[in-house]
Design an enzyme around this catalytic site. Structure first.
Site, PDB file in Angstrom:
ATOM      1  N   MET A   1       0.835  -1.205   0.000  1.00  0.00           N
ATOM      2  CA  MET A   1       0.000   0.000   0.000  1.00  0.00           C
ATOM      3  C   MET A   1       0.872   1.259   0.000  1.00  0.00           C
ATOM      4  O   MET A   1       0.397   2.354   0.293  1.00  0.00           O
ATOM      5  CB  MET A   1      -0.937  -0.015   1.209  1.00  0.00           C
ATOM      6  CG  MET A   1      -1.869  -1.236   1.180  1.00  0.00           C
ATOM      7  SD  MET A   1      -3.392  -1.013   2.096  1.00  0.00           S
ATOM      8  CE  MET A   1      -2.752  -0.826   3.747  1.00  0.00           C
ATOM      9  N   GLY A   2       2.160   1.100  -0.309  1.00  0.00           N
ATOM     10  CA  GLY A   2       3.043   2.271  -0.405  1.00  0.00           C
ATOM     11  C   GLY A   2       3.573   2.710   0.945  1.00  0.00           C
ATOM     12  O   GLY A   2       3.508   1.967   1.923  1.00  0.00           O
TER      13      GLY A   2
ATOM     14  N   HIS B   1       9.056   1.031   3.454  1.00  0.00           N
ATOM     15  CA  HIS B   1      10.182   1.020   4.391  1.00  0.00           C
ATOM     16  C   HIS B   1      11.000  -0.242   4.130  1.00  0.00           C
ATOM     17  O   HIS B   1      10.668  -1.027   3.225  1.00  0.00           O
ATOM     18  CB  HIS B   1       9.679   1.085   5.836  1.00  0.00           C
ATOM     19  CG  HIS B   1       8.607   0.074   6.155  1.00  0.00           C
ATOM     20  ND1 HIS B   1       8.836  -1.275   6.135  1.00  0.00           N
ATOM     21  CD2 HIS B   1       7.296   0.230   6.471  1.00  0.00           C
ATOM     22  CE1 HIS B   1       7.723  -1.920   6.449  1.00  0.00           C
ATOM     23  NE2 HIS B   1       6.768  -1.039   6.641  1.00  0.00           N
TER      24      HIS B   1
ATOM     25  N   HIS C   1       9.198  -3.614   3.508  1.00  0.00           N
ATOM     26  CA  HIS C   1       8.686  -3.796   2.146  1.00  0.00           C
ATOM     27  C   HIS C   1       9.813  -4.133   1.174  1.00  0.00           C
ATOM     28  O   HIS C   1       9.650  -4.932   0.258  1.00  0.00           O
ATOM     29  CB  HIS C   1       8.023  -2.509   1.646  1.00  0.00           C
ATOM     30  CG  HIS C   1       6.815  -2.080   2.425  1.00  0.00           C
ATOM     31  ND1 HIS C   1       6.763  -0.896   3.112  1.00  0.00           N
ATOM     32  CD2 HIS C   1       5.620  -2.662   2.609  1.00  0.00           C
ATOM     33  CE1 HIS C   1       5.577  -0.763   3.681  1.00  0.00           C
ATOM     34  NE2 HIS C   1       4.858  -1.823   3.399  1.00  0.00           N
TER      35      HIS C   1
ATOM     36  N   GLN D   1     -10.394  -2.964   2.075  1.00  0.00           N
ATOM     37  CA  GLN D   1      -9.896  -3.659   3.267  1.00  0.00           C
ATOM     38  C   GLN D   1      -9.891  -2.754   4.500  1.00  0.00           C
ATOM     39  O   GLN D   1      -9.439  -3.154   5.563  1.00  0.00           O
ATOM     40  CB  GLN D   1      -8.512  -4.271   3.029  1.00  0.00           C
ATOM     41  CG  GLN D   1      -7.375  -3.276   2.911  1.00  0.00           C
ATOM     42  CD  GLN D   1      -6.069  -3.950   2.530  1.00  0.00           C
ATOM     43  OE1 GLN D   1      -5.922  -4.484   1.434  1.00  0.00           O
ATOM     44  NE2 GLN D   1      -5.110  -3.943   3.452  1.00  0.00           N
TER      45      GLN D   1
ATOM     46  N   GLY E   1       4.919 -10.398   3.874  1.00  0.00           N
ATOM     47  CA  GLY E   1       5.598 -10.339   5.161  1.00  0.00           C
ATOM     48  C   GLY E   1       4.879 -11.178   6.207  1.00  0.00           C
ATOM     49  O   GLY E   1       3.651 -11.170   6.284  1.00  0.00           O
TER      50      GLY E   1
ATOM     51  N   LYS F   1       5.008 -10.467   9.154  1.00  0.00           N
ATOM     52  CA  LYS F   1       4.511  -9.507  10.144  1.00  0.00           C
ATOM     53  C   LYS F   1       2.981  -9.529  10.153  1.00  0.00           C
ATOM     54  O   LYS F   1       2.356  -9.420  11.203  1.00  0.00           O
ATOM     55  CB  LYS F   1       5.002  -8.113   9.807  1.00  0.00           C
ATOM     56  CG  LYS F   1       4.262  -7.111  10.619  1.00  0.00           C
ATOM     57  CD  LYS F   1       4.795  -5.739  10.522  1.00  0.00           C
ATOM     58  CE  LYS F   1       3.884  -4.842  11.310  1.00  0.00           C
ATOM     59  NZ  LYS F   1       2.659  -4.538  10.560  1.00  0.00           N
TER      60      LYS F   1
ATOM     61  N   VAL G   1      10.988  -7.499   9.385  1.00  0.00           N
ATOM     62  CA  VAL G   1      12.138  -6.604   9.554  1.00  0.00           C
ATOM     63  C   VAL G   1      11.808  -5.634  10.693  1.00  0.00           C
ATOM     64  O   VAL G   1      10.707  -5.073  10.746  1.00  0.00           O
ATOM     65  CB  VAL G   1      12.433  -5.828   8.253  1.00  0.00           C
ATOM     66  CG1 VAL G   1      13.582  -4.851   8.452  1.00  0.00           C
ATOM     67  CG2 VAL G   1      12.747  -6.795   7.122  1.00  0.00           C
TER      68      VAL G   1
ATOM     69  N   SER H   1       6.576  -0.639  10.292  1.00  0.00           N
ATOM     70  CA  SER H   1       5.208  -0.539   9.773  1.00  0.00           C
ATOM     71  C   SER H   1       4.981   0.890   9.309  1.00  0.00           C
ATOM     72  O   SER H   1       5.476   1.836   9.940  1.00  0.00           O
ATOM     73  CB  SER H   1       4.211  -0.870  10.889  1.00  0.00           C
ATOM     74  OG  SER H   1       2.924  -0.426  10.530  1.00  0.00           O
TER      75      SER H   1
END
Ligand code: AMP
Length: 281
Positions: free
Chosen positions: A31-32, A35, A38, A62, A148, A150, A177, A186
């Site tokens: 979603m841009g 970091h 990503h 979402q 990820g 995460k 990460v 995040s």
């Protein structure tokens, strides 16, 4: 600079060139506000595939009505520079009308696993994720897609969707990460005040504590009591959930001795909701 693709046909024309010569297309949906987390997905894809495509799309379906869709961070220029630095070939950057033209009405129902953990407070979230990811797979024609861990529930659900719908895409999970102090990277960390940012370290500390001391625990409730105590010791932290589940499919567990277990947390700091998780045994 990576080539910017804004429409479905442009994207198909681009990826067809690779398909024709049997080259592997690696895909990283985002979603841009990118970091290092990503970028780690893309680096792995770059190593394993012939073509690396990212998508940047803040997917409205979402987000719940009271969530942060409008204030979600956006930084296309910065994102493109970062994607160039890791050798990205193309970025699919559609606007909302390309993905959801007027009258759009097709959604994937992921079943009960979409209603637990994050799905409890975010009804429809995983249907929105599964729907957009399916569309993105169909548009890019990717062979491998990188996600990820995460977002562990998302990763687990997408593996299930791809398997059950016989989609010809390999889902590759990538480890979380973290910042130097352990906070999982995040895009939403940018919402935290200075004090909240300090307090947020309690997530990783708690996960690590359980992992490092796992053999001392006898039951699930013993673990969860300790987790609640540790997180609650941080005044700014407000627990939404702390759950211990089967790491392979997120099913409930009876014994903590038999299965590979994942501890999953969602905690609010002010108005910012953070999630994190760890395999603890
Ligand atoms: P998002 O833009 O937040 O939807 O994330 C896009 C992808 O990046 C998802 O597969 C995320 O799980 C992944 N991701 C986000 N943060 C991290 C992180 N700290 N480490 C690894 N992957 C991440």
């Amino acid at each position: 600079m990576p080539k910017i693709l804004r429409t479905v046909s442009e994207t198909r024309d681009f990826t067809n060139l690779y398909d024709l010569v049997n080259r592997r297309i690696g895909f990283v949906p985002t979603m841009g506000a990118l970091h290092e987390g990503h970028l780690s997905l893309g680096r792995k894809a770059r190593n394993e595939c012939d073509c690396l495509i990212y998508s940047i799309f803040v997917n409205p379906i979402q987000f719940g009505p009271k969530e942060d869709l409008a204030r979600y961070p956006r930084d296309l220029k910065g994102d493109l520079e970062k994607l160039e630095s890791i050798g990205t070939d193309a970025v699919f950057f559609p606007d909302e009308t390309i993905m959801y033209p007027e009258g759009y009405s097709t959604y994937i129902d992921v079943g009960p696993v979409g209603n637990v953990l994050c799905g409890k407070t975010r009804p429809g979230h995983f249907s929105g994720v599964a729907t957009v990811v399916t569309k993105l797979f169909n548009i890019t024609g990717c062979d491998q897609a990188y996600f990820g861990k995460k977002d562990y529930q998302q990763y687990t659900i997408l593996k299930k969707v791809v398997n059950e719908l016989n989609m010809p895409v390999d889902i590759i999970g990538v480890d979380t990460v973290r910042e130097k102090d352990g906070l999982a990277m995040s895009s939403r960390n940018s919402y935290l005040s200075k004090d909240e940012r300090k307090a947020a370290v309690v997530l990783n500390k708690t996960l690590k504590f359980v992992k490092d001391n796992f053999i001392r625990f006898k039951t699930k409730s013993e673990i969860l009591t300790k987790v609640t105590e540790l997180i609650s010791s941080e005044k700014l932290a407000d627990i939404e959930y702390a759950e211990l589940r089967n790491a392979s499919d997120l099913s409930d567990i009876r014994s903590i001795k038999k299965n590979k277990l994942v501890l999953l947390l969602a905690v609010r700091f002010g108005t910012t909701r953070l999630i994190d998780n760890m395999i603890v045994n």
